[in-house]
Write a protein that holds these residues in place. Structure first.
Motif, short mmCIF file in Angstrom:
data_model
loop_
_atom_site.label_atom_id
_atom_site.label_comp_id
_atom_site.label_asym_id
_atom_site.label_seq_id
_atom_site.Cartn_x
_atom_site.Cartn_y
_atom_site.Cartn_z
N UNK A 277 -4.99 -12.13 -9.72
CA UNK A 277 -4.23 -12.47 -8.52
C UNK A 277 -3.02 -11.54 -8.37
N UNK A 278 -3.18 -10.31 -8.80
CA UNK A 278 -2.18 -9.26 -8.61
C UNK A 278 -2.82 -7.93 -8.96
N UNK A 279 -2.10 -6.84 -8.68
CA UNK A 279 -2.59 -5.50 -8.97
C UNK A 279 -1.42 -4.61 -9.37
N UNK A 280 -1.73 -3.39 -9.73
CA UNK A 280 -0.71 -2.44 -10.17
C UNK A 280 0.26 -2.05 -9.06
N UNK A 281 -0.11 -2.26 -7.80
CA UNK A 281 0.79 -1.91 -6.70
C UNK A 281 1.71 -3.03 -6.28
N UNK A 282 1.70 -4.12 -7.04
CA UNK A 282 2.53 -5.27 -6.70
C UNK A 282 3.93 -5.17 -7.26
N UNK A 283 4.51 -6.34 -7.57
CA UNK A 283 5.91 -6.42 -7.96
C UNK A 283 6.07 -7.23 -9.24
N UNK A 284 7.16 -6.94 -9.96
CA UNK A 284 7.40 -7.60 -11.23
C UNK A 284 8.81 -8.14 -11.30
N UNK A 285 8.93 -9.39 -11.69
CA UNK A 285 10.22 -10.08 -11.85
C UNK A 285 10.28 -10.63 -13.27
N UNK B 25 3.36 -10.24 -9.34
CA UNK B 25 2.45 -10.60 -8.27
C UNK B 25 2.19 -9.39 -7.39
N UNK B 26 1.52 -9.64 -6.26
CA UNK B 26 1.28 -8.61 -5.25
C UNK B 26 0.03 -7.79 -5.50
N UNK B 27 -0.61 -7.39 -4.42
CA UNK B 27 -1.83 -6.62 -4.55
C UNK B 27 -3.01 -7.47 -4.96
N UNK B 28 -2.97 -8.75 -4.59
CA UNK B 28 -4.08 -9.64 -4.96
C UNK B 28 -5.28 -9.40 -4.05
N UNK B 29 -6.41 -9.90 -4.44
CA UNK B 29 -7.63 -9.79 -3.65
C UNK B 29 -7.52 -10.71 -2.43
N UNK B 30 -7.75 -10.20 -1.20
CA UNK B 30 -8.26 -8.88 -0.84
C UNK B 30 -7.13 -7.86 -0.69
N UNK B 31 -7.10 -6.90 -1.58
CA UNK B 31 -6.07 -5.88 -1.57
C UNK B 31 -6.59 -4.60 -0.95
N UNK B 32 -5.70 -3.90 -0.27
CA UNK B 32 -6.01 -2.58 0.26
C UNK B 32 -5.61 -1.55 -0.80
N UNK B 33 -6.58 -0.85 -1.35
CA UNK B 33 -6.31 0.14 -2.39
C UNK B 33 -5.85 1.44 -1.76
N UNK C 94 -2.14 -9.30 5.25
CA UNK C 94 -3.02 -8.39 4.51
C UNK C 94 -2.96 -6.99 5.09
N UNK C 95 -3.46 -6.04 4.31
CA UNK C 95 -3.60 -4.68 4.80
C UNK C 95 -2.38 -3.82 4.55
N UNK C 96 -2.44 -2.56 4.96
CA UNK C 96 -1.37 -1.59 4.67
C UNK C 96 0.00 -1.98 5.21
N UNK C 97 0.04 -2.67 6.36
CA UNK C 97 1.33 -3.05 6.93
C UNK C 97 1.97 -4.23 6.19
N UNK C 98 1.25 -4.83 5.28
CA UNK C 98 1.81 -5.91 4.47
C UNK C 98 2.49 -5.39 3.20
N UNK C 99 2.42 -4.08 2.99
CA UNK C 99 2.81 -3.52 1.69
C UNK C 99 4.29 -3.15 1.61
N UNK C 100 4.96 -3.66 0.60
CA UNK C 100 6.23 -3.11 0.15
C UNK C 100 5.93 -1.98 -0.83
N UNK C 101 6.95 -1.22 -1.20
CA UNK C 101 6.74 -0.18 -2.20
C UNK C 101 6.35 -0.83 -3.53
N UNK C 102 5.48 -0.19 -4.32
CA UNK C 102 5.05 -0.79 -5.59
C UNK C 102 6.21 -0.88 -6.59
N UNK C 103 6.28 -2.00 -7.30
CA UNK C 103 7.36 -2.20 -8.26
C UNK C 103 6.92 -2.39 -9.69
N UNK C 104 5.67 -2.79 -9.90
CA UNK C 104 5.24 -3.17 -11.25
C UNK C 104 5.26 -2.00 -12.23
N UNK C 105 4.78 -0.84 -11.81
CA UNK C 105 4.78 0.32 -12.72
C UNK C 105 6.20 0.63 -13.16
#
Length: 634
Positions: free
Chosen positions: A72-80, A456-464, A120-131
């Motif tokens: 329920x998250x991906x590498x392009x999501x966010x980390x707290x 969290x963030x980048x969960x399915x359905x995620x736009x890669x 959902x989709x590209x317009x839902x995206x903040x900059x990736x934070x988890x990496x």
């Protein structure tokens, strides 16, 4: 008579819970504990511990594994994250939340007909934070190399037997995934067949993601060969992701699919180390992230509840449930108006909101004979010696956004079940928005390092994003476009949305007492509050506290999902009970007080927690009995 019987039943239930065997066995450890959202991800943490890593190293390995497994998250999501540093004896906060990209303005989204940014989709995206968050935590507080910590997740990316939960989520979301070519290529290996997603147990391979992770390790190793320090080498990997060839491909893939993120957005972003907010509840110091999360809502709730004798009410008695519901609704009303990215304004009244005197005033609003449907944000500014600069806006807000009190059942769909003969579940779409999941990571070691992460963030359905294998965040939807809803959380480029993500650490007598986290959108701090009270007020073990039946209030503004304002407005009096709590006397009393009840055997996202047993020098681990979350201790 009826009230007395209900109280007696609640007391008996509390006694029974304190003695009952749990569905999952508790975890025990002397040297370390690793708990997270997937068994394989917990194994990744255990591998790092056994190779000599500390709790920060292990938590980074678990974070990497859960991202790779799309938990329920991906590498392009966010980390707290919250980290207890045994060297300084301080809790520090890691803010690795992405920001709104260039062009993400109120005018832009309104021009496209949105009342909130899209789900959902590209317009839902903040900059990736988890990496970046992982690299920062590892470089500053870990002990191992990035190569060592990423080794387990790289093996997973090379191919692992996918579990049914994720595989079925992909199949369910395949129509959305087909909109985005890079997601379709990764997620749907059986295009054209009846089932296009992987089957449970099938080896799921992510070549592009593996290549991206390999590039991160290569950057680190090249820096080490150039005689850079360990920290500098890890941050060389950070730079390759946010400024190098990975960044270029990420941005290309994002913009190709209609997204707004630019190379400058990535280059300008960095994680921030912050001072967490905290309050003291009956001798226990509870720490949460700042008000760009919903975390202070739990602190406000504890301040209010401190004015009542909860233990004498009885666990899940009518009075206890009512007091919890009213308290959480009061705290959520403040969250919904006053919380947001503190870097964009200095007017947020957090000192007032967290003051004990303010909590006493809010507690006076609780009416013990009925639900209070018209709970609005309070005025904490006088408790800071100030005048509320938003008084006019608050009055306008109350006129425009009265809670739905005329038809509280509008979101409930009856589903007859002969076992209980009543309304059994709330509308699935609404509940998905309320409880939208992620994962949590909890780790501790014998040196005293404690880590609690809610990524969290980048969960399915995620736009890669292009050929990176990295799913983009969907956190833009947590912004608002109308300042009358929340003047502090209006979308703007470079701003962090007010998120639901909320790790927790508690100290007692200056030593770690408990770390805990949970998935579940707006229900997160509701569930964590009750887990904490289960231990502190009702004497449950940590596993019992994680499994115990709880309640949820819907008298709040949803933070996720729904494209219209009416989709997110508070549902006054809507109360979710666990089916184990339901009995005729309790139901009759709550309905008499004006509550509209629904029931579910899963009234909480999986809670993960670690309790510190200083008397015996050991660790207790707990994980809810719904979901795939679990841990390993040694």
């Amino acid at each position: 008579m009826l009230r007395s019987l209900t109280l007696l039943a609640a007391i008996c239930l509390a006694l029974n819970i304190s003695a009952q065997q749990t569905q999952k066995p508790p975890l025990h450890g002397k040297n370390w504990m690793a708990v997270t959202g997937k068994p394989l991800a917990a194994t990744a943490g255990a591998l790092i511990f056994e190779r000599g890593g500390n709790a920060v190293d292990a938590s980074c390995a678990m974070l990497a594994a859960t991202c790779t497994m799309w938990d329920v998250l991906s590498w392009g999501g966010e980390t707290q994250a919250l980290i207890y540093n045994p060297k300084t004896k301080k809790v520090i906060a890691i803010n690795a939340m992405g920001v709104a990209p260039t062009g993400a303005t109120v005018e832009f989204f309104k021009s496209k007909g949105y009342q909130f940014p899209p789900e959902y989709g590209p317009l839902a995206a903040t900059t990736p934070g988890t990496v970046g968050g992982l690299c920062y935590m590892l470089s500053e507080y870990g002990s191992m190399s990035l190569k060592e910590v990423l080794a387990p997740c790289m093996q997973l990316a090379a191919g692992y037997p996918i579990e049914a939960q994720t595989a079925n989520s992909i199949e369910k979301a395949k129509d959305k995934l087909k909109q985005w070519p890079y997601s379709k290529a990764v997620m749907l290996p059986h295009l054209g067949e009846k089932r296009e997603a992987p089957e449970a147990g099938e080896i799921f391979v992510q070549k592009d993601l593996l290549a991206t992770l390999t590039k991160l390790v290569e950057a680190e190793q090249a820096a080490l060969k150039a005689h850079k320090s360990r920290k500098e080498a890890i941050m060389a990997a950070f730079d390759r992701f946010y400024k190098g060839d990975i960044a270029k491909e990420f941005v290309r893939g994002c913009q190709e699919q209609g997204g707004l993120i630019t190379l400058q957005d990535l280059a300008n972003w960095k994680p921030v180390e912050e001072t967490p907010l905290s309050i003291n509840y009956k001798g226990i110091d509870v720490y949460k992230l700042q008000q760009w999360t919903q975390g202070p809502m739990l602190l406000q709730s504890l301040n209010i509840l401190e004015n009542f004798d909860l233990k004498s009410m009885g666990y899940n008695s009518t009075k206890y449930i009512h007091t919890l519901y009213q308290t959480m609704s009061l705290a959520f009303a403040d969250r919904d108006f006053y919380y947001g990215d503190p870097r964009f304004t200095k007017q947020q009244p957090m000192a007032g909101l967290l003051s004990k005197d303010y909590a006493k005033e809010r507690a006076k609003l609780i009416q013990f004979d009925k639900n209070y449907p018209n709970i609005f944000p309070g005025d904490p500014y006088p408790f800071e010696g100030k005048t509320n600069p938003f008084a006019t806006l608050l009055a306008k807000r109350q006129q425009l956004f009265n809670p739905d009190t005329t038809n509280n059942n509008s979101n409930f769909q009856p589903k007859h079940d002969t076992r209980t003969s009543s309304i059994e579940v709330v509308d699935e779409e609404y509940m998905d928005r309320l409880k939208r999941g992620t994962t949590s990571v909890e780790a501790a070691d014998k040196e005293g390092w404690v880590v609690s992460i809610t990524p969290s963030g980048g969960w399915i359905p995620a736009c890669i994003a292009g050929n990176t294998g990295v799913g983009m965040s969907q956190r833009m939807q947590s912004f608002v476009l109308d300042s009358t809803i929340n003047p502090f959380n209006v979308v703007a480029p470079g701003k962090r949305p007010r998120v639901t993500l909320t790790p927790s650490i508690a100290l007692k007598d200056g030593k770690p007492f408990m770390c805990f986290g949970v998935q579940g959108g707006d229900t997160q701090d509701q569930n964590l509050l009750q887990c904490f009270l289960n231990v502190v007020e009702f004497g449950m073990t940590i596993q019992q506290a994680c499994e115990a039946a709880n309640i949820n209030t819907n008298q709040l503004w949803l933070s996720l999902g729904g494209s219209k304002i009416d989709d997110r407005k508070p549902k006054a009096g809507n109360l979710l009970l666990n089916t184990r709590t339901k009995n005729s006397e309790l139901v009759a009393e709550l309905e008499k007080m004006g509550y509209k009840l629904s029931y579910d055997d899963r009234s909480s996202g999986p809670i993960n927690a670690i309790l510190f047993d200083w008397k015996h020098g050991s660790l207790w681990g707990g994980s809810s009995n719904n979901g795939e979350d679990y841990g390993i201790g040694w």
